[in-house]
Motif scaffolding. Structure first.
Motif, PDB file in Angstrom:
ATOM      1  N   GLY A  27       0.881  -1.297  -0.088  1.00 52.21           N
ATOM      2  CA  GLY A  27      -0.139  -0.204  -0.095  1.00 52.21           C
ATOM      3  C   GLY A  27       0.405   1.653   0.086  1.00 52.21           C
ATOM      4  O   GLY A  27       0.615   1.905   0.677  1.00 52.21           O
ATOM      5  N   ILE A  28       1.300   1.475  -1.177  1.00 54.73           N
ATOM      6  CA  ILE A  28       2.629   2.661  -1.117  1.00 54.73           C
ATOM      7  C   ILE A  28       1.935   3.290  -2.088  1.00 54.73           C
ATOM      8  O   ILE A  28       1.293   3.291  -3.330  1.00 54.73           O
ATOM      9  N   SER A  29       2.270   4.795  -2.072  1.00 59.67           N
ATOM     10  CA  SER A  29       1.782   5.751  -2.259  1.00 59.67           C
ATOM     11  C   SER A  29       2.889   7.104  -2.837  1.00 59.67           C
ATOM     12  O   SER A  29       3.248   7.636  -2.086  1.00 59.67           O
ATOM     13  N   TYR A  30       3.201   7.709  -3.885  1.00 57.07           N
ATOM     14  CA  TYR A  30       3.678   8.919  -4.137  1.00 57.07           C
ATOM     15  C   TYR A  30       3.692   9.638  -5.818  1.00 57.07           C
ATOM     16  O   TYR A  30       3.006   8.554  -6.510  1.00 57.07           O
ATOM     17  N   ASP A  31       4.807  10.517  -5.683  1.00 54.40           N
ATOM     18  CA  ASP A  31       4.028  11.293  -7.361  1.00 54.40           C
ATOM     19  C   ASP A  31       5.446  11.500  -7.964  1.00 54.40           C
ATOM     20  O   ASP A  31       6.007  11.235  -7.095  1.00 54.40           O
ATOM     21  N   ILE A  32       5.649  11.591  -9.347  1.00 52.62           N
ATOM     22  CA  ILE A  32       6.801  12.133  -9.757  1.00 52.62           C
ATOM     23  C   ILE A  32       6.334  13.228 -10.272  1.00 52.62           C
ATOM     24  O   ILE A  32       5.693  13.266 -11.131  1.00 52.62           O
ATOM     25  N   ARG A  33       7.067  14.291 -10.173  1.00 49.98           N
ATOM     26  CA  ARG A  33       7.074  15.714 -11.225  1.00 49.98           C
ATOM     27  C   ARG A  33       7.748  15.239 -12.331  1.00 49.98           C
ATOM     28  O   ARG A  33       9.101  14.670 -12.432  1.00 49.98           O
ATOM     29  N   SER A  34       7.310  16.463 -13.079  1.00 51.01           N
ATOM     30  CA  SER A  34       8.219  16.317 -14.536  1.00 51.01           C
ATOM     31  C   SER A  34       9.258  16.823 -13.750  1.00 51.01           C
ATOM     32  O   SER A  34       9.603  18.146 -14.005  1.00 51.01           O
ATOM     33  N   GLY A  35      10.539  16.447 -14.780  1.00 52.11           N
ATOM     34  CA  GLY A  35      11.981  16.778 -14.570  1.00 52.11           C
ATOM     35  C   GLY A  35      12.782  16.344 -13.743  1.00 52.11           C
ATOM     36  O   GLY A  35      13.413  17.138 -13.629  1.00 52.11           O
ATOM     37  N   GLU A  36      11.648  15.576 -12.635  1.00 56.78           N
ATOM     38  CA  GLU A  36      12.638  15.761 -11.798  1.00 56.78           C
ATOM     39  C   GLU A  36      12.811  14.441 -11.597  1.00 56.78           C
ATOM     40  O   GLU A  36      12.391  13.296 -11.996  1.00 56.78           O
TER      41      GLU A  36
END
Length: 321
Positions: A27-36
């Motif tokens: 149950g993990i949650s995360y995001d990846i931002r554009s360019g990072e």
């Protein structure tokens, strides 16, 4: 830049085994931002690679994957095989840990490269060959024309990894997943590959998920970092903050085990006592409890992540407000 290119929500991965369910990701949650570049760090068995493979639809063995992985508004976890194949290699690409086993020994380097281009672009074989040679030059391979006719087993580990990077970047993907791509390489070649990845990422504006167990690579390449243990996220922060102020006992233990130039060379490095968390255990509490010197009865339940400062959260009862 704050636009998210990928949003992962409540990702859970389990495998059926002869001894019961194996809980690889919990149950993990995360995001990846554009360019990072987002780093995921943790020891073997923490769920790092499984989580990335699930995004690409590459898990076998009857894996059960639940949750969401939103890319361009599409849940990657629910796409059929044909739609996934259209995205893989074109919009999202992956660099694997072992380039020798990831490249087919029966095909030349040129076959691997041109096949990728022809699968995703409407171009001639001649144009595909031209673009393939240009990409080999871009990743620092000399005599590209000669290398195109060679087989993977004829090349060094560093050369094979550069070819894997070339294949991954051929179609200029917006998101690159790198699964410990320098693990099997000596330190000199590791340095070359990391410099190459950073240069190509900066040139193309590619977002990257970098999976590693090496905090030195995190410090050098990543913008933010997630620390995983036992299939869960235990801490997340900007890279500078994780080194300045690590708070979860597991993060502290990992960082304390890194040799430092100013350390007393006669003092043995600290070790994390006990055994890694059993992935067959359905235990709902903190997976680090059995190895944590500060654990108590509260740790029988898994705490929610709490924010201790801007962009820095931890899942530990000692910091829960």
């Amino acid at each position: 830049m704050t636009d998210n290119i990928l949003q992962v929500k409540d990702l859970t991965v389990t495998f059926p085994t002869a001894t019961g369910e194996l809980y690889a990701v919990r149950g993990i949650s995360y995001d990846i931002r554009s360019g990072e570049t987002l780093g995921i760090v943790g020891e073997s068995g923490s769920g790092k690679s499984v989580s990335a493979f699930s995004l690409m639809g590459l898990l076998k063995g009857g894996a059960m994957v639940e949750g969401e992985a939103l890319f361009d508004g599409q849940n990657l976890l629910q796409l059929d095989q044909s739609r996934l194949e259209a995205i893989r290699g074109k919009e999202i690409a992956m660099i694997f840990q072992d380039p020798l086993s990831s490249l087919d020994p029966c095909f030349t380097v040129g076959n691997h490269l041109t096949e990728t281009l022809l699968a995703h672009r409407q171009i001639s074989k001649a144009e595909a060959k031209k673009q393939a040679e240009e990409m080999l030059n871009a990743v620092g391979i000399r005599n590209a024309g000669r290398v195109m006719n060679q087989y993977p087993f004829e090349l060094s580990g560093g050369m094979r990894q550069r070819i894997m990077i070339a294949i991954a970047l051929l179609c200029q993907p917006r998101l690159l997943l790198a699964d410990e791509p320098t693990t099997a390489l000596d330190v000199t070649v590791q340095d070359q590959i990391l410099k190459l990845l950073k240069r190509l990422k900066d040139q193309n504006g590619t977002s990257m998920l970098f999976i590693t167990h090496n905090f030195g690579i995190v410090a050098r390449l990543c913008d933010r970092v997630i620390v995983m243990y036992g299939g869960r996220i235990v801490e997340r922060a900007m890279v500078a903050d994780i080194f300045r102020n690590p708070v979860h006992p597991y993060t502290k233990a990992l960082l304390s085990a890194i040799p430092r130039m100013d350390d007393d060379k006669t003092r043995p490095l600290p070790v994390i006592a006990g055994q890694p968390h059993d992935p067959h255990s359905p235990f709902a509490g903190c997976p680090f409890k059995e190895r944590c010197p500060m654990a108590d009865e509260k740790c029988d339940a898994m705490p929610q992540e709490t924010c201790i400062e801007e962009n820095h959260t931890v899942a530990c009862w000692r910091y829960l407000q």
